[in-house]
Scaffold this motif. Structure first.
Motif, PDB file in Angstrom:
ATOM      1  N   LEU A   4       0.787  -1.254  -0.049  1.00 32.90           N
ATOM      2  CA  LEU A   4       0.052  -0.167   0.166  1.00 32.90           C
ATOM      3  C   LEU A   4       0.885   1.290  -0.063  1.00 32.90           C
ATOM      4  CD1 LEU A   4      -3.123   0.850   2.351  1.00 32.90           C
ATOM      5  CD2 LEU A   4      -1.051   2.276   2.407  1.00 32.90           C
ATOM      6  N   VAL A   6       0.228   5.503  -0.104  1.00 29.93           N
ATOM      7  CA  VAL A   6      -0.924   6.477  -0.301  1.00 29.93           C
ATOM      8  C   VAL A   6      -0.142   7.988   0.219  1.00 29.93           C
ATOM      9  CG1 VAL A   6      -2.886   7.602   0.609  1.00 29.93           C
ATOM     10  CG2 VAL A   6      -2.876   4.955   0.048  1.00 29.93           C
ATOM     11  N   ILE A  38      -7.232  -0.137   7.083  1.00 29.90           N
ATOM     12  CA  ILE A  38      -6.776   0.929   6.114  1.00 29.90           C
ATOM     13  C   ILE A  38      -7.036   0.070   4.344  1.00 29.90           C
ATOM     14  CG2 ILE A  38      -5.197   2.727   4.896  1.00 29.90           C
ATOM     15  CD1 ILE A  38      -3.865   2.859   7.913  1.00 29.90           C
ATOM     16  N   TYR A  39      -7.639   0.480   3.851  1.00 31.74           N
ATOM     17  CA  TYR A  39      -7.788  -0.060   2.508  1.00 31.74           C
ATOM     18  C   TYR A  39      -7.677   1.014   1.306  1.00 31.74           C
ATOM     19  CZ  TYR A  39     -10.007  -1.881  -1.765  1.00 31.74           C
ATOM     20  OH  TYR A  39     -10.036  -2.224  -3.139  1.00 31.74           O
ATOM     21  N   ALA A  40      -6.565   1.037   0.537  1.00 31.33           N
ATOM     22  CA  ALA A  40      -6.587   1.745  -0.769  1.00 31.33           C
ATOM     23  C   ALA A  40      -7.043   1.096  -1.892  1.00 31.33           C
ATOM     24  CB  ALA A  40      -5.054   2.093  -0.747  1.00 31.33           C
ATOM     25  N   VAL A  45      -9.485   5.834  -0.421  1.00 29.63           N
ATOM     26  CA  VAL A  45      -8.665   5.248   0.896  1.00 29.63           C
ATOM     27  C   VAL A  45     -10.014   5.091   1.867  1.00 29.63           C
ATOM     28  CG1 VAL A  45      -7.051   5.314   2.225  1.00 29.63           C
ATOM     29  CG2 VAL A  45      -6.679   6.495   0.188  1.00 29.63           C
ATOM     30  N   THR A  67      -4.990  13.783  -1.914  1.00 26.35           N
ATOM     31  CA  THR A  67      -5.028  12.377  -1.890  1.00 26.35           C
ATOM     32  C   THR A  67      -4.507  11.832  -2.940  1.00 26.35           C
ATOM     33  OG1 THR A  67      -6.675  12.571  -0.166  1.00 26.35           O
ATOM     34  CG2 THR A  67      -6.331  10.555  -1.283  1.00 26.35           C
ATOM     35  N   ILE A  69      -3.221   7.934  -4.551  1.00 27.78           N
ATOM     36  CA  ILE A  69      -3.159   6.557  -4.442  1.00 27.78           C
ATOM     37  C   ILE A  69      -2.165   6.081  -5.364  1.00 27.78           C
ATOM     38  CG2 ILE A  69      -4.130   4.241  -4.192  1.00 27.78           C
ATOM     39  CD1 ILE A  69      -6.709   5.776  -3.767  1.00 27.78           C
ATOM     40  N   LYS A  72      -2.288   0.123  -4.675  1.00 27.30           N
ATOM     41  CA  LYS A  72      -3.339  -0.449  -3.912  1.00 27.30           C
ATOM     42  C   LYS A  72      -3.058  -1.644  -2.951  1.00 27.30           C
ATOM     43  CE  LYS A  72      -5.741  -1.922  -7.734  1.00 27.30           C
ATOM     44  NZ  LYS A  72      -6.757  -2.546  -8.229  1.00 27.30           N
ATOM     45  N   SER A  74      -3.890  -3.127   1.564  1.00 28.67           N
ATOM     46  CA  SER A  74      -4.794  -3.107   2.651  1.00 28.67           C
ATOM     47  C   SER A  74      -3.840  -3.653   3.764  1.00 28.67           C
ATOM     48  CB  SER A  74      -5.932  -3.815   2.840  1.00 28.67           C
ATOM     49  OG  SER A  74      -5.805  -5.311   2.476  1.00 28.67           O
TER      50      SER A  74
END
Length: 380
Positions: A4, A6, A38-40, A45, A67, A69, A72, A74
């Motif tokens: 991930l 971000v 946390i998930y991108a 996000v 923001t 990303i 991707k 988590s």
């Protein structure tokens, strides 16, 4: 998928983490629920967390120029430490990066912090999913919803002797939404608001008092206009463009409150609520066991309290209007102050219905969308 990467501004990240952290369990016996997920994804996000009865999700979209990303992925990391770190960072850009070893790196300026995380698959927490539009949902003005919760939830019981009374009853019928709460002994609060219910949905649910009050705090955002409420058999959801909050429901039948409201009254007075509250607060300082005696005569309300070996206090408030008999009664000052703080009005009507019956607090205007009941204290 654990990698991930971000980039977010510190203020956006702090807001997201703070909202979710409020719902994260701190219980030591439930370590799997003390993490923040946390998930991108491709376009957002998502930060999620919760406990056994309340789950919160906060979404940050890439439409926010602050923001970006890059990768991707988590991860779940310790909520408490993430929250404390983020709130102490300097303003500016923050980089969140998770590697294959499940270590979350937080970089901001010259500061770099590494937190050991776990895979989302290894936790008991399942992130809530944003629902699609449903005929089982309604839209409510955020400001109105917050006002209703503030007015009603305070009257719910804090004792587990009758679990159903620790909740707030929410009823949707036609174009009306009603919330009712009572402790079954001293207090009751009720408020009805008009809603748009194009799907003609009807239903009811009992929401834990603590969860409902926490939801009002989490949704305390000036940018919100409407909240979508969806009701399911075992949970209720509150959704906005950035929030999804799910609360469990209390099982069982909420007792009818219709018979609690007296149908007649002996006397009715009209008061300036701000002045009334200030007088009650002053008199409460020396109120032993929170007991305040109220004497109502033709033109004034006299309040008296005392504490043995300390002293006593008397205060007077002039009435705006009065109909009916003079009376004297003793009331719990703590509950009275709590009730008055929930009332959003300049003046109120207070109805005395008898020495063993509850006071009825109503709006001074024709609007009868809310009412409060407060039972007097029986003394010798």
């Amino acid at each position: 998928m654990n990698k991930l990467l971000v980039h977010l501004s510190r203020d956006v990240l702090a807001k997201a983490v703070q909202h979710v952290f409020k719902a994260v369990s701190n219980h030591r016996h439930a370590p799997n629920l003390s993490g923040l997920y946390i998930y991108a994804g491709n376009e957002e996000v998502i930060f999620s967390g919760g406990n056994t009865s309340l789950k919160v999700q906060y979404k940050v979209c890439i439409t926010d120029r602050k923001t970006q990303i890059m990768k991707k992925g988590s991860i779940v990391c310790p909520a408490k430490y993430l929250y404390e770190i983020i709130r102490k960072l300097n303003d500016g850009n923050v980089i969140l990066e998770a590697d294959e070893q499940l270590v979350l790196s937080i970089t901001s300026g010259n500061t770099r912090v590494c937190l050991s995380g776990v895979s989302p698959m290894a936790t008991a927490f399942i992130p809530p999913q944003h629902h699609q539009e449903s005929t089982r949902g309604i839209d409510v003005s955020y400001n109105v919803l917050k006002s209703v919760i503030k007015q009603v939830a305070e009257a719910a019981s804090t004792s587990e002797a009758k679990p159903i009374l620790t909740g707030v009853l929410l009823e949707i019928q036609g174009n009306q939404l009603t919330m009712i709460a009572t402790d079954g002994v001293v207090r009751m609060a009720k408020r009805t608001i008009c809603i748009e219910n194009e799907g003609e949905f009807s239903g009811s649910a009992v929401i834990p008092r603590a969860n409902l009050m926490e939801i009002a705090k989490i949704l305390d955002d000036e940018g919100l206009a409407k909240v979508n409420i969806q009701l399911n058999p075992y949970e209720i959801s509150f959704m906005t463009h950035s929030h999804l909050i799910e609360s469990v429901l209390i099982e069982g039948y909420y007792p009818s409150t219709k018979n609690l409201v007296p149908s007649s009254y002996v006397s009715e007075i009209v008061l300036d609520i701000q002045l009334f509250r200030k007088v009650v607060e002053r008199v409460s300082v020396l109120a032993d066991d929170n007991l305040i005696t109220m004497h109502i005569s033709e033109k004034k309300l006299e309040l008296i309290s005392s504490t043995a070996e300390i002293g006593d206090v008397r205060d007077v408030l002039f009435l705006k209007d009065k109909v009916g008999e003079n009376f004297s009664i003793t009331i719990n000052g703590k509950y009275l102050i709590s009730t008055l703080r929930c009332i959003e009005s300049d003046t109120i009507r207070v109805r005395f219905t008898g020495s063993k019956s509850p006071f009825v607090f109503l709006p001074d205007l024709e609007d009868r969308s809310w009412l409060f009941l407060l039972t007097p204290v029986m003394t010798r």
